[in-house]
Design a protein around this motif. Structure first.
Motif, PDB file in Angstrom:
ATOM      1  N   ILE A 140       0.823  -1.198   0.000  1.00  0.00           N
ATOM      2  CA  ILE A 140       0.000   0.000   0.000  1.00  0.00           C
ATOM      3  C   ILE A 140       0.863   1.256   0.000  1.00  0.00           C
ATOM      4  O   ILE A 140       1.858   1.348   0.726  1.00  0.00           O
ATOM      5  CB  ILE A 140      -0.977   0.001   1.194  1.00  0.00           C
ATOM      6  N   TYR A 141       0.498   2.193  -0.851  1.00  0.00           N
ATOM      7  CA  TYR A 141       1.168   3.484  -1.007  1.00  0.00           C
ATOM      8  C   TYR A 141       0.484   4.462  -0.062  1.00  0.00           C
ATOM      9  O   TYR A 141      -0.649   4.843  -0.278  1.00  0.00           O
ATOM     10  CB  TYR A 141       1.035   3.909  -2.470  1.00  0.00           C
ATOM     11  N   LEU A 142       1.197   4.873   1.007  1.00  0.00           N
ATOM     12  CA  LEU A 142       0.522   5.558   2.095  1.00  0.00           C
ATOM     13  C   LEU A 142       0.752   7.072   2.099  1.00  0.00           C
ATOM     14  O   LEU A 142      -0.197   7.853   2.033  1.00  0.00           O
ATOM     15  CB  LEU A 142       0.974   4.945   3.423  1.00  0.00           C
ATOM     16  N   TYR A 143       1.991   7.509   2.223  1.00  0.00           N
ATOM     17  CA  TYR A 143       2.307   8.944   2.276  1.00  0.00           C
ATOM     18  C   TYR A 143       3.458   9.242   1.331  1.00  0.00           C
ATOM     19  O   TYR A 143       4.322   8.392   1.105  1.00  0.00           O
ATOM     20  CB  TYR A 143       2.695   9.364   3.698  1.00  0.00           C
ATOM     21  N   SER A 144       3.497  10.475   0.815  1.00  0.00           N
ATOM     22  CA  SER A 144       4.543  10.805  -0.144  1.00  0.00           C
ATOM     23  C   SER A 144       4.789  12.304  -0.187  1.00  0.00           C
ATOM     24  O   SER A 144       4.041  13.101   0.389  1.00  0.00           O
ATOM     25  CB  SER A 144       4.167  10.309  -1.544  1.00  0.00           C
ATOM     26  N   GLY A 145       5.835  12.665  -0.902  1.00  0.00           N
ATOM     27  CA  GLY A 145       6.144  14.067  -1.108  1.00  0.00           C
ATOM     28  C   GLY A 145       7.016  14.238  -2.340  1.00  0.00           C
ATOM     29  O   GLY A 145       7.711  13.300  -2.755  1.00  0.00           O
ATOM     30  N   THR A 146       6.964  15.418  -2.927  1.00  0.00           N
ATOM     31  CA  THR A 146       7.787  15.756  -4.095  1.00  0.00           C
ATOM     32  C   THR A 146       8.215  17.212  -3.973  1.00  0.00           C
ATOM     33  O   THR A 146       7.395  18.078  -3.662  1.00  0.00           O
ATOM     34  CB  THR A 146       6.998  15.588  -5.405  1.00  0.00           C
ATOM     35  N   TYR A 147       9.480  17.477  -4.192  1.00  0.00           N
ATOM     36  CA  TYR A 147       9.929  18.864  -4.231  1.00  0.00           C
ATOM     37  C   TYR A 147       9.552  19.466  -5.577  1.00  0.00           C
ATOM     38  O   TYR A 147       9.939  18.935  -6.636  1.00  0.00           O
ATOM     39  CB  TYR A 147      11.429  18.947  -3.988  1.00  0.00           C
ATOM     40  N   ASP A 148       8.788  20.535  -5.526  1.00  0.00           N
ATOM     41  CA  ASP A 148       8.212  21.105  -6.738  1.00  0.00           C
ATOM     42  C   ASP A 148       9.269  21.518  -7.753  1.00  0.00           C
ATOM     43  O   ASP A 148       9.059  21.401  -8.965  1.00  0.00           O
ATOM     44  CB  ASP A 148       7.340  22.309  -6.368  1.00  0.00           C
ATOM     45  N   GLU A 149      10.418  21.990  -7.273  1.00  0.00           N
ATOM     46  CA  GLU A 149      11.452  22.462  -8.188  1.00  0.00           C
ATOM     47  C   GLU A 149      12.088  21.326  -8.988  1.00  0.00           C
ATOM     48  O   GLU A 149      12.776  21.579  -9.997  1.00  0.00           O
ATOM     49  CB  GLU A 149      12.546  23.225  -7.428  1.00  0.00           C
ATOM     50  N   TYR A 150      11.830  20.084  -8.562  1.00  0.00           N
ATOM     51  CA  TYR A 150      12.407  18.937  -9.269  1.00  0.00           C
ATOM     52  C   TYR A 150      11.340  18.064  -9.926  1.00  0.00           C
ATOM     53  O   TYR A 150      11.600  16.914 -10.283  1.00  0.00           O
ATOM     54  CB  TYR A 150      13.238  18.083  -8.306  1.00  0.00           C
ATOM     55  N   LYS A 151      10.131  18.594 -10.090  1.00  0.00           N
ATOM     56  CA  LYS A 151       9.029  17.780 -10.599  1.00  0.00           C
ATOM     57  C   LYS A 151       9.270  17.294 -12.024  1.00  0.00           C
ATOM     58  O   LYS A 151       8.726  16.249 -12.426  1.00  0.00           O
ATOM     59  CB  LYS A 151       7.716  18.551 -10.526  1.00  0.00           C
ATOM     60  N   ASN A 152      10.073  18.005 -12.796  1.00  0.00           N
ATOM     61  CA  ASN A 152      10.307  17.616 -14.190  1.00  0.00           C
ATOM     62  C   ASN A 152      11.256  16.429 -14.330  1.00  0.00           C
ATOM     63  O   ASN A 152      11.552  16.004 -15.454  1.00  0.00           O
ATOM     64  CB  ASN A 152      10.848  18.799 -14.986  1.00  0.00           C
ATOM     65  N   PHE A 153      11.720  15.901 -13.199  1.00  0.00           N
ATOM     66  CA  PHE A 153      12.568  14.711 -13.250  1.00  0.00           C
ATOM     67  C   PHE A 153      11.761  13.433 -12.973  1.00  0.00           C
ATOM     68  O   PHE A 153      12.322  12.333 -12.963  1.00  0.00           O
ATOM     69  CB  PHE A 153      13.726  14.830 -12.255  1.00  0.00           C
ATOM     70  N   TYR A 154      10.454  13.570 -12.690  1.00  0.00           N
ATOM     71  CA  TYR A 154       9.512  12.439 -12.589  1.00  0.00           C
ATOM     72  C   TYR A 154       9.882  11.426 -11.505  1.00  0.00           C
ATOM     73  O   TYR A 154       9.684  10.221 -11.660  1.00  0.00           O
ATOM     74  CB  TYR A 154       9.383  11.739 -13.946  1.00  0.00           C
TER      75      TYR A 154
END
Length: 421
Positions: free
Chosen positions: A331-345
């Motif tokens: 199960i995929y529970l919690y996550s985060g992504t730094y917006d400035e690096y979103k283009n690296f997928y």
């Protein structure tokens, strides 16, 4: 022999729960320990017949005004089509709760009411088994609602069966082939970018918290505290996967430069051929295409160099997530992504890592967890999850039954008065 309602040992509970078709992380001894450390009282309870567990649940309770709220989240683990069994189990819970100042019992089963494809069209028919079983013995039913919540289990989720991948041998090619077009495309990009994924050790949890808090601040929701993540790490042990996707800027820039230089050679070769055949339109179209790709690599190099300078380091975290594994599902529970690096997928690489762990453990189901239940294209989270080719599920909702009817009526009245105020 007659069945008896009993407190179960951890071994008894886990032996039953880990093989139950409706099992989830919410119905594990690890979750019971986590709840206990977060202020809940908990017991592992079940119906036992001839030394064999017939039904079980993690039962938790916590003080509210005028008594205790008793709750079974993600359970119980029982055959809901067996009305006698359900009635007897609930009677056992109610009797236990009365001895512990129970005010009301809330059950949120891990049961699916309806399934939907990616267009929002229903797959199959409604499943009313759980609804009918619980309302027949006096529970008030609250159906699942559309929208988001961070306070309880989601009413809607997106899932994927891994059984076809396991049946095909479970290799990485079979896994990636099972994904939708978008998922394959962005994972190919993460391969090209050299995104690396690793599992965190406990000392890295503050960095994980920093990532999830940054995401929560940007999207305006409440994040879990660091103590929660540390408790999950400790209580779930090898079944908790805290994961980071990282960008190595020097390696990325080197790869982009190599691709750019190769394209420069291709364009130069096409220029030579065009000079020899100036009226050959196909060559000109090819040149335009490769020249555009060359510009894209130049752009990526410049962006990466700037990002590297701003970060002040060569390797940065770009995304991360927490996954929990049971015998039945990852199960995929919690996550985060730094917006400035979103283009690296990065989120795509993180998901594929978890998929691979699930396949390696021969876990048959992958649960992306919450979606809004809206299929009009406005749910970007759903769009991301659809890249991995699964289907949506609407759960049966929640059920409430008073334990002390008189006090519960007063409790409800006071809640309404306070809400109006």
């Amino acid at each position: 022999m007659t069945r008896s309602f009993e407190e179960l040992t951890t071994a008894e509970f886990e032996a039953f729960a880990q093989t139950h078709a409706d099992g989830s992380y919410l119905q594990t001894a690890s979750q019971a320990r986590l709840l206990a450390r977060r202020g809940w009282q908990t017991r592992l309870v079940g119906l036992v017949e001839d030394h064999k567990v017939q039904a079980a649940a993690v039962l938790g309770w916590i003080p509210v005004k005028m008594g205790n709220l008793f709750q079974i989240d993600g359970g119980m683990l029982i055959d809901f089509s067996n009305q006698e069994l359900v009635t007897e189990f609930v009677a056992g819970v109610m009797a236990f709760a009365k001895e512990h100042r129970g005010l009301f019992l809330r059950i949120m089963p891990n049961a699916i009411y309806r399934k939907f494809n990616d267009d929002g069209d229903q797959i199959g028919t409604d499943n009313r088994t759980v609804i009918d079983a619980l309302t027949a013995i006096g529970f008030t039913h609250t159906p699942a609602t559309q929208g988001w919540t961070t306070n309880s289990s989601p009413s809607w989720q997106y899932v994927k069966s891994l059984q076809p991948v396991l049946d095909a041998g479970g290799d990485s090619k079979a896994l990636r082939a099972s994904f939708a077009k978008d998922g394959k495309y962005y994972l190919k990009k993460t391969d090209q970018f050299g995104i690396k994924v690793h599992r965190l050790v406990k000392d890295e949890l503050p960095a994980f918290k920093a990532l999830t808090q940054d995401t929560a601040n940007r999207l305006d929701y409440h994040d879990k505290d660091l103590d929660f993540y540390e408790t999950v790490f400790e209580e779930y042990g090898d079944d908790a996967y805290f994961v980071f996707a990282e960008m190595d800027f020097p390696a990325y820039i080197k790869g982009q430069q190599q691709a750019r230089d190769h394209l420069a050679e291709v364009v130069a070769n096409l220029d030579t051929r065009i000079s020899e055949k100036p009226n050959y339109k196909k060559l000109k179209r090819q040149r335009a295409e490769y020249a555009d790709q060359h510009k894209q690599h130049e752009k990526r190099i410049a962006q990466a160099q700037t990002a590297r300078q701003e970060a002040g380091k060569d390797v940065v975290v770009i995304a991360g997530a927490l996954f929990l594994a049971t015998a039945n599902e990852m199960i995929y529970l919690y996550s985060g992504t730094y917006d400035e690096y979103k283009n690296f997928y990065g989120p795509y690489a993180v998901q594929e890592y978890a998929f691979k762990q699930a396949v390696a453990r021969k876990i048959p189901n992958y649960n992306f967890y919450g979606i809004s239940g809206v299929f009009d294209g406005s749910d970007g989270v759903l769009g991301f999850k659809q890249g991995f080719a699964g289907h949506a599920e609407e759960k049966v909702g929640s059920f409430i039954k008073p334990i002390n009817s008189t006090k519960y009526a007063v409790y409800r009245f006071l809640k309404k008065i306070l809400a109006r105020g």
